[in-house]
Design a protein around this motif. Structure first.
Motif, short mmCIF file in Angstrom:
data_model
loop_
_atom_site.label_atom_id
_atom_site.label_comp_id
_atom_site.label_asym_id
_atom_site.label_seq_id
_atom_site.Cartn_x
_atom_site.Cartn_y
_atom_site.Cartn_z
N PHE A 1 3.04 7.33 -8.42
CA PHE A 1 1.63 7.48 -8.03
C PHE A 1 1.30 8.93 -7.71
O PHE A 1 0.30 9.48 -8.18
CB PHE A 1 1.34 6.59 -6.82
CG PHE A 1 -0.02 6.81 -6.21
CD1 PHE A 1 -1.17 6.61 -6.95
CD2 PHE A 1 -0.14 7.22 -4.88
CE1 PHE A 1 -2.43 6.81 -6.39
CE2 PHE A 1 -1.38 7.42 -4.31
CZ PHE A 1 -2.53 7.22 -5.06
N GLN B 1 0.81 -1.20 0.00
CA GLN B 1 0.00 0.00 0.00
C GLN B 1 0.85 1.26 0.00
O GLN B 1 2.01 1.25 0.41
CB GLN B 1 -0.94 0.03 1.21
CG GLN B 1 -0.24 0.11 2.56
CD GLN B 1 0.30 -1.22 3.01
OE1 GLN B 1 -0.35 -2.24 2.89
NE2 GLN B 1 1.52 -1.21 3.53
N LEU C 1 -3.36 4.13 -2.13
CA LEU C 1 -3.38 3.08 -3.16
C LEU C 1 -3.03 1.75 -2.52
O LEU C 1 -2.09 1.65 -1.74
CB LEU C 1 -2.37 3.40 -4.26
CG LEU C 1 -2.36 2.46 -5.47
CD1 LEU C 1 -3.60 2.69 -6.32
CD2 LEU C 1 -1.10 2.66 -6.31
N VAL D 1 -2.43 -9.21 -10.35
CA VAL D 1 -2.49 -8.13 -9.37
C VAL D 1 -3.71 -7.26 -9.69
O VAL D 1 -4.13 -7.15 -10.84
CB VAL D 1 -1.22 -7.25 -9.36
CG1 VAL D 1 -0.01 -8.06 -8.92
CG2 VAL D 1 -0.99 -6.60 -10.70
N GLN E 1 -2.41 -2.39 -3.51
CA GLN E 1 -2.20 -3.38 -4.56
C GLN E 1 -2.15 -4.76 -3.92
O GLN E 1 -1.38 -4.98 -2.99
CB GLN E 1 -0.90 -3.10 -5.32
CG GLN E 1 -0.59 -4.12 -6.40
CD GLN E 1 0.55 -3.69 -7.31
OE1 GLN E 1 0.32 -3.11 -8.36
NE2 GLN E 1 1.77 -3.97 -6.89
N LEU F 1 5.37 -2.41 -3.43
CA LEU F 1 5.45 -1.08 -4.02
C LEU F 1 6.71 -0.39 -3.52
O LEU F 1 6.91 -0.22 -2.31
CB LEU F 1 4.20 -0.26 -3.63
CG LEU F 1 2.89 -0.75 -4.25
CD1 LEU F 1 1.69 -0.11 -3.56
CD2 LEU F 1 2.86 -0.45 -5.75
N THR G 1 3.53 -7.81 -5.56
CA THR G 1 2.74 -6.68 -5.06
C THR G 1 3.55 -5.57 -4.42
O THR G 1 3.02 -4.48 -4.21
CB THR G 1 1.73 -7.18 -4.01
OG1 THR G 1 2.44 -7.83 -2.94
CG2 THR G 1 0.76 -8.16 -4.62
N ARG H 1 -6.84 -3.28 3.07
CA ARG H 1 -5.94 -4.27 2.48
C ARG H 1 -6.26 -5.66 3.01
O ARG H 1 -6.33 -6.64 2.25
CB ARG H 1 -4.49 -3.91 2.77
CG ARG H 1 -3.51 -4.99 2.34
CD ARG H 1 -2.08 -4.67 2.69
NE ARG H 1 -1.28 -5.87 2.73
CZ ARG H 1 0.01 -5.92 2.99
NH1 ARG H 1 0.68 -4.80 3.24
NH2 ARG H 1 0.66 -7.07 3.01
N LEU I 1 -5.61 -3.36 -8.29
CA LEU I 1 -5.42 -2.12 -7.54
C LEU I 1 -6.74 -1.67 -6.93
O LEU I 1 -7.82 -1.93 -7.47
CB LEU I 1 -4.89 -1.01 -8.45
CG LEU I 1 -3.49 -1.18 -9.03
CD1 LEU I 1 -3.21 -0.08 -10.05
CD2 LEU I 1 -2.44 -1.16 -7.92
N ASP I 2 -6.64 -0.97 -5.80
CA ASP I 2 -7.80 -0.34 -5.18
C ASP I 2 -7.37 1.04 -4.70
O ASP I 2 -6.25 1.23 -4.21
CB ASP I 2 -8.29 -1.18 -4.00
CG ASP I 2 -9.62 -0.69 -3.47
OD1 ASP I 2 -10.52 -0.40 -4.29
OD2 ASP I 2 -9.77 -0.58 -2.24
N LEU I 3 -8.27 2.00 -4.87
CA LEU I 3 -7.97 3.39 -4.52
C LEU I 3 -8.89 3.84 -3.40
O LEU I 3 -10.12 3.65 -3.47
CB LEU I 3 -8.18 4.28 -5.75
CG LEU I 3 -7.63 5.70 -5.70
CD1 LEU I 3 -6.09 5.68 -5.71
CD2 LEU I 3 -8.14 6.51 -6.88
N ASP J 1 7.62 3.61 -7.18
CA ASP J 1 6.18 3.47 -7.41
C ASP J 1 5.41 4.57 -6.70
O ASP J 1 4.43 5.12 -7.22
CB ASP J 1 5.70 2.11 -6.92
CG ASP J 1 6.32 0.96 -7.67
OD1 ASP J 1 6.33 1.01 -8.91
OD2 ASP J 1 6.80 0.03 -7.03
#
Length: 387
Positions: A359, A106, A119, A139, A121, A351, A349, A166, A141-143, A355
């Motif tokens: 973002f 995250q 974010l 994978v 993942q 990050l 996953t 998460r 993604l969620d926002l 990354d």
């Protein structure tokens, strides 16, 4: 200014007396505990069976579930002359046994942005172990937008909301896998963490309830769909065996000693401990019908402390325990000390710093185009200018 290595080494040298002797002191304190496990197993069981709590806060912590004839440390007797021999053993054990793992990462809301945004993942990896190298990985993604954070009370942690989300996503994906593979007892799902989330007792009520709900649903799904599940804890500070011995044998309480430290000198690679029901006080009282259906064992998988495995009770009831432990040993051999499925899901996953920068840059550009008002802190602007 970068860290000065010489200053750090000088400070460690000054403080060296505070580190010396810690290991030997702990080992000496654990000596009667270890001797009891090795030589007084029958007596320990008898005292556990006769244990009478003085009040409703007194717990035995660990209840052995296997035959009284089995020792507390069960030798695997697995040795090989080379890696090829060990991989042949792996193929014999795990060919045709799918293993599945989920992990996540995250990017938390930044104080440098006036708009809270995060974010998440998550990714999953399934190895079919069919001999042809076939696998599946993906994978998503969620926002989390300002709307997600708007309901938080003053003082609530934004980061904990992200962690809860998460956890929900990871558990939801595992349960979906179990639903689509129901009654597939010849498979194994890894959960990277503890199924007994005592650490959540210090969290706010909403976060505590989120962990409770997710883990209850996970345990129920494993039992309902008959898909074996293991919670894998590589570095465990749990004290269930230490506390059990303290209570039933009357040994001095050791607040800093862990089960893994207790067992370390007693185990060779591949050895495991007796399967025990987890009878720890606290959070398990809120696990409803699953409160007495979580078991644990310790498994030696590398040169360090043994890892803790937590499993639903139904696996033992179904006579699958030894097979499941062999599948875990096989995964660890392939992963050179860590389950290959979890390791691969993590790589999918994770990050990195780059990354995170990407973002934030994407969000900033998008917000400018969409005329979304937000401000950057002067500190962040200054850092970006200087770097």
């Amino acid at each position: 200014m970068p860290l000065d290595p010489n200053s750090v080494l000088s400070l460690l040298q000054v403080k060296r007396s505070e580190f010396r002797g810690l290991e030997s002191q702990a080992s000496e304190q654990l000596r009667p505990y270890r001797q009891a496990l090795l030589k007084r197993g029958t007596e320990i069981r008898a005292k556990i069976n006769a244990f009478e709590p003085e009040d409703d806060r007194d717990f035995v912590y660990a209840q052995p579930l296997e035959s009284p004839e089995r020792p507390w440390v069960i030798a695997s007797n697995l040795t090989w002359n080379n890696r090829e021999e060990s991989l042949n053993w792996v193929r014999d054990r795990i060919t045709g046994i799918p293993t599945f793992a989920v992990d996540g990462s995250q990017i938390y809301p930044s104080k440098d942005f006036s708009v809270p945004i995060a974010l998440i993942q998550i990714g999953w990896y399934e190895n079919f172990h069919e001999g042809d190298g076939n696998y599946e990985k993906e994978v998503v993604l969620d926002l989390l937008t300002p709307n997600h954070f708007a309901a938080l009370s003053k003082g609530d942690s934004l980061d904990r909301l992200v962690n809860r989300r998460r956890l929900e996503l990871e558990v939801r994906r595992i349960i979906h896998y179990m639903q689509t593979h129901q009654n597939q007892e010849s498979s194994l799902v890894f959960y990277d963490g503890s199924l007994v989330a005592s650490f959540a007792e210090t969290f706010d009520r909403d976060t505590y309830q989120s962990y409770l709900k997710a883990l209850r649903e996970l345990l129920r799904a494993s039992e309902k769909y008959r898909v074996p599940l293991v919670g894998y804890i590589d570095t465990s500070a749990s004290q269930d065996l230490v506390q059990m011995l303290h209570r039933v044998m009357g040994f001095p309480e050791l607040s800093r000693s862990s089960d893994a430290g207790l067992l370390y000198p007693l185990m060779a690679w591949g050895d495991r401990t007796l399967l025990c029901r987890c009878c720890r006080p606290g959070i398990l009282k809120d696990y409803e019908e699953q409160g007495d259906r979580v078991t644990f064992t310790y498994l030696k998988t590398h040169g360090g402390y043994p890892v803790r495995l937590e499993l639903p009770l139904w696996i033992s009831e179904a006579g699958l325990l030894d097979r499941v432990v062999d599948w875990i040993r096989a995964e660890v051999i392939v992963g050179r000390g860590y389950p290959y499925a979890i390791e691969t899901a993590d790589k999918l996953t994770v990050l990195q710093t780059e990354d995170r920068k990407l973002f934030y840059r994407l969000f900033q550009d998008w917000a400018d185009r969409e005329d979304i008002p937000f401000r950057l802190s002067r500190k962040m602007v200054s850092k970006a200018y200087r770097r």
